[in-house]
Design a protein around this motif. Structure first.
Motif, PDB file in Angstrom:
ATOM      1  N   PRO A  24      50.170  -6.070 -68.224  1.00 32.17           N
ATOM      2  CA  PRO A  24      48.777  -5.749 -68.726  1.00 32.17           C
ATOM      3  C   PRO A  24      47.684  -6.727 -68.459  1.00 32.17           C
ATOM      4  N   ASP A  25      46.449  -6.332 -68.761  1.00 26.30           N
ATOM      5  CA  ASP A  25      45.513  -7.187 -68.570  1.00 26.30           C
ATOM      6  C   ASP A  25      45.477  -8.320 -69.784  1.00 26.30           C
ATOM      7  N   ILE A  26      45.614  -9.556 -69.451  1.00 25.92           N
ATOM      8  CA  ILE A  26      45.723 -10.541 -70.476  1.00 25.92           C
ATOM      9  C   ILE A  26      44.595 -11.195 -70.308  1.00 25.92           C
ATOM     10  N   GLU A  27      43.912 -11.391 -71.640  1.00 26.38           N
ATOM     11  CA  GLU A  27      42.535 -12.081 -71.764  1.00 26.38           C
ATOM     12  C   GLU A  27      42.840 -13.084 -72.727  1.00 26.38           C
ATOM     13  N   SER A  28      42.384 -14.321 -72.257  1.00 24.32           N
ATOM     14  CA  SER A  28      42.516 -15.727 -72.898  1.00 24.32           C
ATOM     15  C   SER A  28      41.600 -15.728 -74.048  1.00 24.32           C
ATOM     16  N   ILE A  29      41.956 -15.990 -75.469  1.00 22.72           N
ATOM     17  CA  ILE A  29      41.251 -16.005 -76.536  1.00 22.72           C
ATOM     18  C   ILE A  29      40.404 -17.271 -76.387  1.00 22.72           C
ATOM     19  N   LEU A  30      40.631 -18.401 -75.803  1.00 22.38           N
ATOM     20  CA  LEU A  30      40.069 -19.516 -75.665  1.00 22.38           C
ATOM     21  C   LEU A  30      38.909 -19.387 -74.681  1.00 22.38           C
ATOM     22  N   THR A  31      39.060 -18.667 -73.597  1.00 20.30           N
ATOM     23  CA  THR A  31      37.954 -19.075 -72.289  1.00 20.30           C
ATOM     24  C   THR A  31      37.458 -17.487 -71.877  1.00 20.30           C
ATOM     25  N   LYS A  32      38.142 -16.508 -72.596  1.00 14.37           N
ATOM     26  CA  LYS A  32      37.641 -15.223 -72.209  1.00 14.37           C
ATOM     27  C   LYS A  32      37.956 -14.553 -70.673  1.00 14.37           C
TER      28      LYS A  32
END
Length: 298
Positions: free
Chosen positions: A123-131
């Motif tokens: 999937p598209d994995i989006e970092s919570i910390l850095t976006k």
């Protein structure tokens, strides 16, 4: 024991908060599923905290490794249980610091599998910390000379760090400056998928007894899996219609807290992982040469 079409494998290490939040996000998904929590020898009471919350939940299974066997083999423990005991059709391997934010995630997974006949889906994995968007990953060079050079480079960096010279060089040269990762909005085929969330489909499961190749502790499992998949004709698919959130570096931070220790941990394990990666590249190149020879003389 109840069988399930979808089985989540969550590798737990020391962070009960992350694992509980991950499970809670899975519980919001539509459809039937089971969850396997694999504890990688935390031995700090964190697994017990998770069990206290979910001890009466019938679709959650707890497995405990006697020692920390690393990312690849830790996940393989859960994969083998999901395949051989639960007879899973889809095995969804995810980090414990992952959050599922799409209620229809499982429905979408099946649609992607059916449409592309995929072996592995990311999937598209989006970092919570850095976006930042972490998948697909940039392909590591397949040039054997360059891979060998990278092994030597990490060995040098490890020596410099141990001699307390690394920080001085980092300030003057900008070592480890990472560019912002772009968001890929289109489906991509046969790319390197980020290992924090991978879906292994029926195509893969019926052929393979483990998810990841062994020999590493942490890092580069994605590149090694990608090389193995392409060598065997397995289709990998990145599809941004699937989306998850990731709190990155949780595993490394749980192992080492000190900044110097952390980077030396990275350097040591990059040397180890690059050596395994080089082995699979050599095997793939020899396999390709043999196939070309057989086609030419057949």
């Amino acid at each position: 024991m109840k069988l399930s079409t979808y089985v989540f494998v969550v590798l737990h290490y020391k962070s009960s908060k992350d694992t509980i939040n991950c499970i809670r996000s899975i519980e919001k998904l539509n459809g039937e599923y089971q969850i396997i929590i694999v504890d990688n020898a935390s031995n700090d009471g964190s697994l017990e905290k998770v069990k206290d919350v979910y001890s009466d939940t019938k679709n959650i299974i707890f497995l405990k490794n006697k020692e920390n066997v690393g990312f690849a083999e830790g996940n393989n423990v859960g994969y083998r249980f999901a395949k051989n005991i639960l007879k899973a059709q889809f095995i969804l391997i995810c980090n414990s610091d992952l959050i599922f934010d799409q209620q229809d995630f499982l429905t979408k997974v099946k649609k992607v599998y059916t449409k592309y006949d995929a072996y592995i889906i990311g999937p598209d994995i989006e970092s919570i910390l850095t976006k930042m968007h972490q998948s697909p990953m940039k392909t590591t060079t397949t040039n054997l000379f360059k891979v060998s050079f990278e092994i030597l480079r990490y060995r040098l960096l490890l020596v410099l760090s141990r001699l307390h010279i690394y920080d001085l060089l980092k300030r003057s040269t900008g070592i480890n400056k990472v560019p912002r990762k772009q968001h890929y909005k289109n489906v991509k085929k046969n790319v390197v998928l980020h290992g924090s969330m991978l879906v292994f489909t029926p195509n893969f499961i019926k052929r393979e007894d483990k998810a990841f190749r062994t020999g590493t502790f942490l890092y580069m499992e994605e590149d090694i899996l990608h090389t193995y998949a392409i060598s065997n004709g397995y289709v990998t698919i990145y599809d941004p219609s699937l989306h998850v959130l990731h709190l990155e570096d949780s595993s490394t931070n749980a192992i080492v807290k000190n900044k110097k220790e952390k980077r030396e941990f990275v350097f040591r394990n990059m040397i180890k992982s690059l050596s395994v990666y080089r082995k699979y590249l050599i095997f793939d190149k020899n396999k390709t040469k043999k196939a070309k020879y057989n086609r030419h003389y057949s």
